[in-house]
Design a protein around this motif. Structure first.
Motif, short mmCIF file in Angstrom:
data_model
loop_
_atom_site.label_atom_id
_atom_site.label_comp_id
_atom_site.label_asym_id
_atom_site.label_seq_id
_atom_site.Cartn_x
_atom_site.Cartn_y
_atom_site.Cartn_z
N HIS A 133 -23.57 -50.79 -9.55
CA HIS A 133 -24.27 -49.68 -8.91
C HIS A 133 -24.40 -48.55 -9.92
O HIS A 133 -23.42 -48.12 -10.53
N GLU A 134 -25.62 -48.07 -10.08
CA GLU A 134 -25.90 -47.03 -11.07
C GLU A 134 -26.70 -45.89 -10.43
O GLU A 134 -27.41 -46.11 -9.44
N PRO A 135 -26.62 -44.68 -10.99
CA PRO A 135 -27.40 -43.55 -10.45
C PRO A 135 -28.89 -43.86 -10.49
O PRO A 135 -29.40 -44.45 -11.44
N VAL A 136 -29.60 -43.47 -9.43
CA VAL A 136 -31.03 -43.73 -9.38
C VAL A 136 -31.78 -42.91 -10.41
O VAL A 136 -32.85 -43.30 -10.87
N GLY A 137 -31.25 -41.74 -10.80
CA GLY A 137 -31.92 -40.88 -11.75
C GLY A 137 -32.21 -39.52 -11.16
O GLY A 137 -31.71 -39.17 -10.08
N PRO A 138 -33.04 -38.70 -11.81
CA PRO A 138 -33.32 -37.36 -11.33
C PRO A 138 -33.92 -37.37 -9.92
O PRO A 138 -34.81 -38.17 -9.62
N VAL A 139 -33.42 -36.48 -9.08
CA VAL A 139 -33.81 -36.40 -7.67
C VAL A 139 -34.56 -35.09 -7.42
O VAL A 139 -34.17 -34.04 -7.94
N ALA A 140 -35.60 -35.15 -6.61
CA ALA A 140 -36.25 -33.95 -6.08
C ALA A 140 -35.86 -33.81 -4.62
O ALA A 140 -36.03 -34.75 -3.83
N ALA A 141 -35.28 -32.66 -4.26
CA ALA A 141 -34.77 -32.47 -2.91
C ALA A 141 -35.39 -31.22 -2.29
O ALA A 141 -35.63 -30.23 -2.97
N PHE A 142 -35.59 -31.29 -0.98
CA PHE A 142 -36.24 -30.20 -0.24
C PHE A 142 -35.46 -29.99 1.06
O PHE A 142 -35.23 -30.94 1.81
N GLY A 163 -23.85 -39.33 -9.73
CA GLY A 163 -24.19 -39.25 -11.14
C GLY A 163 -25.62 -38.90 -11.42
O GLY A 163 -26.10 -39.06 -12.55
N CYS A 164 -26.33 -38.42 -10.40
CA CYS A 164 -27.74 -38.04 -10.57
C CYS A 164 -27.87 -36.55 -10.85
O CYS A 164 -27.09 -35.74 -10.34
N SER A 165 -28.87 -36.18 -11.60
CA SER A 165 -29.27 -34.78 -11.71
C SER A 165 -30.25 -34.49 -10.58
O SER A 165 -30.76 -35.41 -9.92
N ILE A 166 -30.53 -33.20 -10.34
CA ILE A 166 -31.32 -32.85 -9.17
C ILE A 166 -32.11 -31.56 -9.40
O ILE A 166 -31.63 -30.63 -10.05
N GLN A 214 -40.68 -38.22 -14.23
CA GLN A 214 -39.23 -38.25 -14.46
C GLN A 214 -38.43 -38.28 -13.16
O GLN A 214 -37.27 -38.70 -13.15
N ILE A 215 -39.03 -37.81 -12.07
CA ILE A 215 -38.34 -37.81 -10.78
C ILE A 215 -38.31 -39.23 -10.23
O ILE A 215 -39.35 -39.88 -10.10
N ARG A 216 -37.12 -39.72 -9.89
CA ARG A 216 -36.96 -41.11 -9.47
C ARG A 216 -36.74 -41.26 -7.96
O ARG A 216 -36.79 -42.38 -7.46
N MET A 238 -44.17 -45.30 -5.50
CA MET A 238 -43.06 -46.23 -5.32
C MET A 238 -41.70 -45.59 -5.61
O MET A 238 -40.82 -46.20 -6.25
N LYS A 239 -41.53 -44.37 -5.13
CA LYS A 239 -40.26 -43.68 -5.29
C LYS A 239 -39.50 -43.74 -3.98
O LYS A 239 -40.05 -43.43 -2.92
N PRO A 240 -38.23 -44.14 -4.02
CA PRO A 240 -37.45 -44.22 -2.77
C PRO A 240 -37.25 -42.84 -2.16
O PRO A 240 -37.24 -41.82 -2.87
N CYS A 241 -37.09 -42.82 -0.84
CA CYS A 241 -36.93 -41.57 -0.10
C CYS A 241 -35.68 -41.60 0.76
O CYS A 241 -35.28 -42.65 1.26
#
Length: 473
Positions: A133-142, A163-166, A214-216, A238-241
């Protein structure tokens, strides 16, 4: 209230601003700087860089930093709570409780990330087959305005622990709480760029962030229409939500329940945060044999609610968050009465400065009235009688929402029927329980995708990688 953007470790204030209004007084309490498109690009680039640093930080060090941020938040609980009450309106004690809860949520996620185990699968003699299991990557949050600490922290705690940045866009109506939380992360030693806090026009900001390559992943809490819009934008790429959307939580009080206890617990939950809670009980279906005592006790509980400024001693319910909610409450009450409902209590804006609307009780509300079909997101309680439990479940499940539901019964058999019969992601029997750190929350149907809280709250920000390693000679 000192407000700023936080991008790549830098606090930024010299931008065009938006006034922040105290909903209890309608006075301006601060001015919020708004991010430019260039600021958003910089935030995304910073998150992308920090993603490699943060995910590569040993889990013990990540946990230490996040626990320090939680400790800082607890030490500042009074200050953060006051900022929350000034910008959102909820009573100060309620605000302080929210701050302490989210510090606990951060601690839970930080520790639980240590247990994001993979596994080794028996395979051929010359092959090691594993799942990681690995971090998905940079996240955009609202996040929205109703829980200025709770909503941002759910995203921040889950993503950072995994382990994700946000890059997080908190509500422009309640920015001060988010700023204080991000200060705690920055001062705890989080690498620059791991958390970026921005504000701006919601539609423009979300569109730009979601489109950024860059947002994953996209995480959102808010209304169903906006959730659908953001999910569509993410789906095109195709970005997970992770979507925690609205509901219209039914309450079924069965024939064998204690009507007085059910009414007291339901009323306490209904008027918490002035009803501005996604999981707030909002449709009350009471067996006809208990309808009169339930209504009497519920109304009495509503009458005991002290509506006022959240900073005032004795206040138990603050104002609505903005003028839009006042207008919505009036429209729902008027529509219900026009369709034959009886107004038992409240129903009109209080004649004073601030966005105050009293606890409101409606009876004899037909199914086709708007308040029975649309989430009120305010202190309105429609109470109707039923004769058959199957019919009550039909009414409860008749809407395209499925976030929370509540049932009251003294029978284990009936409780099981409610548990299997309700279409909801969150269910409470004989109480109106809120979110807890150790268990997941989320909806079904149009009330969202994914879960926050519990192990699932961290897992949401992880990807699963299958590794088949053919051993060398």
């Amino acid at each position: 209230m000192d407000l700023a953007l936080h991008i790549d470790g830098e606090w930024i204030t010299d931008r065009d601003t938006l006034p922040v209004i105290n909903p209890a007084t309608e006075e301006v309490v601060a001015h919020l700087p708004l991010a430019t498109p260039a600021d958003l690009d910089r935030a995304v680039a910073a998150a992308a860089r920090a993603s490699h640093t943060w995910r590569g930080t040993p889990i013990a060090d990540r946990t230490r930093i996040l626990l320090k941020a939680a400790d800082l938040l607890v030490s500042r609980a009074d200050r953060v709570a006051r900022a929350m009450t000034l910008e959102q309106g909820k009573p100060l004690a309620e605000a302080r409780g929210e701050v302490l809860r989210v510090a606990g949520a951060l601690r839970w996620d930080a520790e639980d990330a240590r247990r994001a185990y993979g596994r080794i699968i028996p395979s051929a003699a010359d092959t090691v087959l594993s799942v990681r299991h690995e971090p998905v990557g940079p996240v955009a949050a609202f996040t929205p305005w109703n829980f200025p600490a709770g909503s941002p922290m759910r995203k921040l705690a889950g993503a950072l622990s995994a382990g994700c940045s946000i890059v997080i866009k908190a509500s422009e109506e309640t920015p001060g709480t988010a700023v204080e939380i991000v200060r705690c992360f920055a001062e705890a030693g989080l690498p620059a760029g791991a958390v970026n806090l921005v504000f701006g026009d919601p539609a423009s900001v979300s569109r730009q962030l979601i489109a950024a390559p860059q947002i994953r992943m996209v995480a959102f809490t808010g209304s169903i229409p906006v959730g659908k819009l953001l999910a569509g934008q993410a789906g095109n790429r195709m970005k997970p939500c992770l979507m925690e959307l609205g509901g219209h939580a039914p309450v079924i009080v069965c024939a064998d329940a204690d009507p007085v206890q059910a009414a007291r617990k339901a009323a306490a939950a209904k008027f918490a945060n002035a009803g501005q809670v996604c999981t707030s009980p909002s449709r009350f279906l009471v067996h006809e044999s208990l309808w009169a005592p339930f209504l009497a006790e519920f109304t009495a509980a509503a009458e005991r609610v002290v509506v006022g400024n959240g900073l005032a001693t004795g206040t138990t319910m603050g104002p609505l968050a903005n003028a839009r909610r006042l207008e919505a409450m009036t429209e729902l009450v008027d529509d219900a009465v026009e369709h034959g409902a009886k107004l038992v209590l409240g129903g009109e804006r209080l004649d004073r400065p601030g966005y105050f609307f009293p606890p409101t009780v409606l009876t004899d509300v037909p199914e086709h009235a708007r308040v029975m079909r649309e989430e009120p997101f305010g202190p309105i309680a429609p109470i109707v009688a039923f004769t058959d439990l199957d019919d009550a479940l039909r009414i409860a499940n008749s809407l395209p929402y499925g976030l929370a539901a509540y049932g009251f019964t003294r029978s284990s058999k009936t409780a099981e029927k409610l548990i299997t019969g309700f279409e909801a992601g969150i269910l409470s029997i004989n109480h109106c329980g809120g979110s807890v750190h150790e268990a997941p929350s989320g909806g079904v149907k149009q009330s969202g995708w994914g879960r926050e809280g519990g192990p699932e709250g961290v897992e949401a920000y992880l990807i699963t990688k299958r590794v088949s390693h053919l051993l060398a000679d």
